[in-house]
Design a protein around this motif. Structure first.
Motif, PDB file in Angstrom:
ATOM      1  N   LEU A 119       0.670  -0.980   0.213  1.00 38.75           N
ATOM      2  CA  LEU A 119       0.542  -0.275   0.460  1.00 38.75           C
ATOM      3  C   LEU A 119       0.745   1.140   0.037  1.00 38.75           C
ATOM      4  N   LEU A 120       2.141   1.046   0.577  1.00 39.91           N
ATOM      5  CA  LEU A 120       2.928   2.764   0.863  1.00 39.91           C
ATOM      6  C   LEU A 120       3.533   2.392  -0.535  1.00 39.91           C
ATOM      7  N   ILE A 168       1.296   4.190  -2.808  1.00 39.98           N
ATOM      8  CA  ILE A 168       0.357   5.517  -2.337  1.00 39.98           C
ATOM      9  C   ILE A 168       1.662   6.521  -3.216  1.00 39.98           C
ATOM     10  N   LEU A 169       2.935   6.229  -2.789  1.00 35.16           N
ATOM     11  CA  LEU A 169       4.216   7.039  -3.392  1.00 35.16           C
ATOM     12  C   LEU A 169       3.963   7.166  -4.447  1.00 35.16           C
ATOM     13  N   MET A 220       1.635   7.720  -6.234  1.00 34.14           N
ATOM     14  CA  MET A 220       0.865   8.270  -7.535  1.00 34.14           C
ATOM     15  C   MET A 220       1.199   9.131  -6.404  1.00 34.14           C
ATOM     16  N   SER A 221       1.961   9.549  -6.045  1.00 35.46           N
ATOM     17  CA  SER A 221       2.174  10.887  -4.849  1.00 35.46           C
ATOM     18  C   SER A 221       3.814  11.056  -5.452  1.00 35.46           C
ATOM     19  N   SER A 222       4.222  12.665  -4.698  1.00 31.30           N
ATOM     20  CA  SER A 222       5.290  12.861  -5.872  1.00 31.30           C
ATOM     21  C   SER A 222       6.450  12.859  -4.752  1.00 31.30           C
ATOM     22  N   GLY A 223       6.187  11.161  -4.192  1.00 29.95           N
ATOM     23  CA  GLY A 223       7.637  10.790  -3.670  1.00 29.95           C
ATOM     24  C   GLY A 223       8.076   9.511  -4.810  1.00 29.95           C
ATOM     25  N   ARG A 224       7.420   9.700  -5.904  1.00 26.79           N
ATOM     26  CA  ARG A 224       7.578   8.692  -7.305  1.00 26.79           C
ATOM     27  C   ARG A 224       9.105   8.721  -7.865  1.00 26.79           C
ATOM     28  N   CYS A 225       9.419   7.421  -7.531  1.00 31.33           N
ATOM     29  CA  CYS A 225      10.997   7.765  -8.220  1.00 31.33           C
ATOM     30  C   CYS A 225      11.243   6.316  -9.195  1.00 31.33           C
ATOM     31  N   TRP A 226      12.114   6.323  -9.589  1.00 35.02           N
ATOM     32  CA  TRP A 226      11.786   4.262  -9.927  1.00 35.02           C
ATOM     33  C   TRP A 226      12.185   3.533  -9.673  1.00 35.02           C
ATOM     34  N   SER A 256      11.155   3.264  -6.474  1.00 35.35           N
ATOM     35  CA  SER A 256      10.039   2.806  -5.580  1.00 35.35           C
ATOM     36  C   SER A 256       9.095   2.355  -7.044  1.00 35.35           C
ATOM     37  N   ASP A 257       8.594   2.448  -8.065  1.00 34.67           N
ATOM     38  CA  ASP A 257       7.695   1.878  -8.643  1.00 34.67           C
ATOM     39  C   ASP A 257       7.771   0.886  -9.752  1.00 34.67           C
ATOM     40  N   THR A 258       9.682   0.644  -9.642  1.00 37.76           N
ATOM     41  CA  THR A 258      10.402  -0.037 -10.949  1.00 37.76           C
ATOM     42  C   THR A 258      11.052  -0.750 -10.058  1.00 37.76           C
TER      43      THR A 258
END
Lengths: 329, 329, 329, 329
Positions: free
Chosen positions: A232-233, A236-237, A239-245, A247-249
């Motif tokens: 979940l965290l 959330i990250l 879809m938000s401004s904490g997003r980075c490679w 965190s998402d990849t």
């Protein structure tokens, strides 16, 4: 012929553009002539194979003869040293572990520059200090050759599948000639600017990558301790401004994502030791240019501490594990 | 009626699920009854207006009477203090600057809990220490009320347009009731888990955001010094593993991107001082849970130094400017 | 004669000890013969003067002719370049700003090694990368000369009064010969070990000094904010385990101590820019030896940020001021 | 009588000085009456014993009855809880692990303030957040009692031998009364200022201590890698500006110094976990007062990482070991 024209344009100033065009198309026509390759390690090996696959005759060398076997079996000609490669090919790709190796392969007693032909195109895909790239370019220019830096992003997998990204620095008018070869080995070939900017782009990317990875690891660890579900965290990250490679990849938390090293006990991927090396380069260039890089510098120190504590060969996302409380406590 | 049912479920243990359903639907039916609002500052003001726009009667208060004028003119009833709000509304939203304000508004001499009705739903959208959220929830529970934390991401603009993201922590069975109200003010309403996890998610995101922003600023600055064109460097990072929100959506280098604070002398956006506050919360929760956050901690220190050197009111992307050589040197 | 013997001992292996003794005493006997000096800047100037005061004939050079005037008026012979110095003197001291200058002065086209005599003693008092010291020593050895690194601690004042500390690296059997000259310029002459260890000792000391100074500044600032009187806090630290040179001898808080730069608006002393340079060397050697130095690295970054924000020429204790809230806020 | 006078001075404003004198001398006369002690752990136990040795009757309590046995055998009266202690003694010393324990012992349901007599002197030697000390002082004042914070430096050894240092915060006119008791347990009793400044001094000292220790460890490690003998390097630092308590009194490198934990596999001394706790307090007070402490903050993170990696119970000088390459690599 190309070599002669090429070499001569250093004397011909005002005709340069014209000569270049001649030269480039000449080299293009000769595109299935020999390509030299120096450095047949984990990365160099699959890269050379891709050149062979694309029909280029390859003449290669490596200080470790056993590294040469595979490409030899696939048809490459193996010679004794970089000077011999330069003797046989006017387009050479080098893929070496670090700055001293590059200096030796180019300017050493059996180095490329000992026998390089005028007009040759020398492409170094090692990740090294951009200042060394500039020195090599200056030394090559004295011999009438062109040096470009073209470090890669993407690991052994991308090297095998021909999906590397090349970041290329050097004379813009030579970029097309370089691209012709690099396209056999990579999916993205990006022109970055003058000599050394390929290295600069690589180093910059990896510094920000390291910062993002450690930051993601700290953040995920903190969130988990505060009671958040890791998936979940991450959602959330992302879809938000904490997003980075990171965190998402390439999420460093086991179980959050499939097909990444965190799901495989941090095996494979990009080793902590290699990241520490790249961060050392970033640190050196920052120091030499008097640029403050507080987070980059701390990231370097953290990966250095990890190397000292047994993480050298784990994927760099294992910083999540390093920051967590040990099981035994 | 709702209040009675609500309150009673604390006594009824085994019937809880059933009662909750009754309760929720009861409160849902009463959805256009009074909604309380405490804290009408930069964020609270547009949030309260959005409630009014959606047809909710609002009863509100703020320690600064002048902050109440606008919503009063739009039809809100203004009362003297949070206790009075609690006397008139069984759903209350609070939006306050920091933990001590929240403690005072809930548990102070004229606080909400002095007159809260059993079964009331109390939603705190302030960004505070999750430990304080838990304390408030426990205090509310003693009075038979339900407390949820629901901090927001998105600034004044998102508050005005009703596009905030709410990260909600608290009893899952109350989430729908909370969502009904929050939907008037936000576009994303995310359930995070037990009380305090809304704050945890907010804090985690902002910590990673700060790390990404400083990291991007260092990296762009280093790349520029190494001869890379900033737009090109941003492009390379954004197609590579260095990609993050700060590089691809909110780039801190003037001229790289339009419509962001870096293009407007770092005015507007999210102030350095506010980021420093959020990082202080992250630091405190990390310290209290004994979680190492080396980059988060250094990011906090950097924003703190910036506050001390005149950057308090500039957008947090001005760290790029802070790290660059001053013109006058 | 000494030169001949000296040079020959590289061939004579088993007689080395004996030859050295002969050599050293020979050079000792000639102690009032010419001493060469390259680099007459802020530090080099008073150092060369002290050699003259002790009766040594000095032959000197500097790239800036105006720097040579003072010592010329005091009797020094000025020549065109380092090679000319080496032609006239078999003991030479160099005092230069940074590694590239040292490389140029020793190995450049007009460098010392172009005309160095066999058996010459070359002492470099610059603060540079120990790896460069080792390279210079190897290059000197090829010419039959001995190179030692002997960086100093103590500033212009100590240079003028002959109270510098020299940290000396190089062949132990040459230490006495070096000490004879260095004693004219310094009060402490410390033998540190093989070539490069003088630099190592200097760099290590300054890294710890920077850490202590920033740490003291943070601590004093925090204590003051918590209500402690700065003099009392300094007294408590100095009788406790927080004690360090920066707290008890060079306190960065104005008013705590007399006769230090903090009492004089951070003028004089050891400039932030010079500290940043030394920390850069520490960082580079740490990176090259893969040694984690987390606080040293952050100290470097902080001094680098200070340089970017107008503190370059203030004493390095001005970090206290940098960390404090600006008046204007 | 003393208690009555003491309590009354809060009402008597203008007579305060006079009344204080009366009070102090009254309490002085009664000096061999009961002294209360709450918290008989590793530190509290020897401290209470020292009070007994000096002839003070002691009434004590601890949440763990087994901790009370030793002092009971030596003549102390053991009671059930802090309130009972306050019922029997008007001078009480508390020595507890952390802020929540202090809050509970003073203001909890069986806390000291439940039965404290007017005019009582309450001395808390725990190391806690100065903000909590202030809260306790305010709560005590409401009951007519005086609260002082008096944290110690020095470990179990110093507690046993009566050689602790006490840093005392609180009303200056009560300092002599406090000193009378503290002198039984410590060799240095330092008055620091208003309530909370004792904690502030303690926290500041330990933050600078941690910075100095990590800095010394990094520096020694770097020097050793650069070829310096560790004893020689320590000697050079200690005669230079790098000198600090950690380099000259408690050197972290095994073999450099005798009688320190580094010579005994980092056993004994001051545990990493305790240092991490104190650095957490420093971090919290810095965050709450918006004071930048970049090195203090990083030191905190490093000790936190060490706790997570198995160093929790080793002496804090084991950071040298943590930073070194592991044997197995």
């Amino acid at each position: 012929m190309a070599a002669v024209l090429k070499g001569s344009f250093y004397l011909l100033g005002r005709y340069r553009k014209h000569v270049d065009l001649v030269h480039v198309s000449a080299r293009h026509m000769s595109s299935k002539t020999q390509v030299g390759f120096v450095g047949l390690g984990n990365m160099g090996n699959p890269m050379a194979k891709n050149l062979l696959k694309h029909g280029y005759p390859v003449v290669a060398t490596d200080v470790f003869p056993e590294f040469c076997k595979e490409v030899q079996e696939l048809g490459a000609q193996i010679v004794d040293n970089p000077a011999e490669v330069a003797d046989k090919a006017d387009r050479i790709i080098t893929m070496l572990p670090s700055s001293p190796n590059v200096i030796d392969v180019y300017t050493g007693p059996n180095g490329i520059l000992k026998k390089v032909k005028k007009g040759s195109l020398l492409i170094d895909s090692s990740t090294i200090d951009p200042a060394v790239s500039k020195e090599m370019a200056a030394a090559a220019e004295k011999q009438g050759a062109v040096f470009m830096d073209a470090p890669v992003s993407g690991g052994v997998g991308a090297a095998s599948s021909g999906n590397l990204t090349f970041m290329v620095g050097g004379a813009e008018e030579e970029f097309n000639a370089a691209k012709e070869l690099l396209t056999c080995m990579g999916a993205n070939i990006v022109y970055c600017g003058q000599v050394g900017t390929g290295q600069a782009a690589k180093i910059c990317n990896n510094m920000l990558l390291a910062i993002g990875m450690i930051g993601t690891s700290e953040t995920m660890n903190l969130g988990i301790r505060l009671g958040l579900d890791p998936k979940l965290l991450a959602k959330i990250l992302n879809m938000s401004s904490g997003r980075c490679w990171s965190s998402d990849t390439y999420n460093p938390v086991p179980g959050v994502m499939e097909g990444v090293p965190s799901g495989n006990n941090y095996q494979g991927g990009f080793g902590t030791q290699l990241m520490a090396k790249d961060l050392g380069l970033a640190q050196n260039t920052a120091t030499n240019t008097k640029t403050p890089v507080p987070l980059g510098s701390l990231a370097h120190q953290i990966y250095r501490m990890m190397c000292a504590r047994g993480y050298a060969n784990k994927d760099f996302s294992s910083v999540f594990q390093f920051l967590r409380e040990e099981e035994s406590q």
